[in-house]
Design an enzyme around this catalytic site. Structure first.
Site, PDB file in Angstrom:
ATOM      1  N   ASN A  87      42.221  30.002  38.827  1.00  0.00           N
ATOM      2  CA  ASN A  87      42.385  28.716  39.177  1.00  0.00           C
ATOM      3  C   ASN A  87      43.765  28.432  39.125  1.00  0.00           C
ATOM      4  O   ASN A  87      44.404  27.863  38.052  1.00  0.00           O
ATOM      5  CB  ASN A  87      41.696  27.361  38.336  1.00  0.00           C
ATOM      6  CG  ASN A  87      41.972  26.068  38.971  1.00  0.00           C
ATOM      7  OD1 ASN A  87      42.654  25.813  39.967  1.00  0.00           O
ATOM      8  ND2 ASN A  87      41.558  25.180  38.247  1.00  0.00           N
ATOM      9  N   GLY A  92      43.104  27.746  45.379  1.00  0.00           N
ATOM     10  CA  GLY A  92      44.211  26.975  45.368  1.00  0.00           C
ATOM     11  C   GLY A  92      43.950  25.462  45.032  1.00  0.00           C
ATOM     12  O   GLY A  92      42.994  25.063  44.780  1.00  0.00           O
ATOM     13  N   HIS A 101      36.962  48.023  47.309  1.00  0.00           N
ATOM     14  CA  HIS A 101      36.107  48.325  48.145  1.00  0.00           C
ATOM     15  C   HIS A 101      35.363  49.745  47.838  1.00  0.00           C
ATOM     16  O   HIS A 101      34.543  50.290  48.476  1.00  0.00           O
ATOM     17  CB  HIS A 101      36.961  48.543  49.545  1.00  0.00           C
ATOM     18  CG  HIS A 101      37.235  47.388  50.169  1.00  0.00           C
ATOM     19  ND1 HIS A 101      36.429  46.806  51.081  1.00  0.00           N
ATOM     20  CD2 HIS A 101      38.142  46.452  50.014  1.00  0.00           C
ATOM     21  CE1 HIS A 101      36.860  45.581  51.600  1.00  0.00           C
ATOM     22  NE2 HIS A 101      38.088  45.520  50.844  1.00  0.00           N
ATOM     23  N   ASP A 134      31.476  46.105  49.685  1.00  0.00           N
ATOM     24  CA  ASP A 134      32.011  46.114  51.311  1.00  0.00           C
ATOM     25  C   ASP A 134      32.458  44.986  51.576  1.00  0.00           C
ATOM     26  O   ASP A 134      32.054  43.770  51.211  1.00  0.00           O
ATOM     27  CB  ASP A 134      30.602  46.680  52.027  1.00  0.00           C
ATOM     28  CG  ASP A 134      31.090  46.953  53.464  1.00  0.00           C
ATOM     29  OD1 ASP A 134      31.709  47.733  53.899  1.00  0.00           O
ATOM     30  OD2 ASP A 134      30.636  45.996  54.579  1.00  0.00           O
TER      31      ASP A 134
END
Length: 116
Positions: free
Chosen positions: A31, A55, A89, A93
């Site tokens: 955060n 954000g 990855h 995926d």
């Protein structure tokens, strides 16, 4: 639970956490909005599979929804924030990560759906 959280927080603030404290997990949330940061690209730390950075919530100008009459404003302001997802990855995926981020967005926009 509150005692364990308080104990962990004291360890973190005292700088006395050990490697096992951060050795398990799947998702890390960051955060940075509380510091006024709009967005960032989170870095995944092993053994995590994904990292999500949140954000700052801010008013943004967006196109007005629904029918717009003659002389009406075509823009509106909405409170929005940016959520950025980084995926390892080798584990997740990218398409699955995008589906997760879409579900996260839906839950944030309508938190009452989490009750059912």
């Amino acid at each position: 639970i509150s005692e364990e959280i308080a104990s962990n927080l004291a360890d973190i603030e005292g700088g006395s956490i050990n490697e096992s404290f951060t050795a398990v997990g799947t998702v890390t949330f960051m955060n940075l909005g509380m510091y006024g940061v709009k967005s960032c690209a989170p870095i995944i730390r092993s053994p995590q599979a994904v990292a999500v950075a949140l954000g700052a919530a801010e008013n943004r100008v967006v196109p007005k929804e629904g029918d717009i009459g003659e002389g009406d404003d075509i823009y509106d302001t909405k409170v929005m924030l940016t959520a950025t997802l980084s995926c390892d990855h080798r584990v997740v995926d990218g398409a699955v990560g995008a589906q997760w981020l879409s579900a996260f967005k839906a839950a944030v926009e309508s938190p009452e759906t989490l009750l059912f």
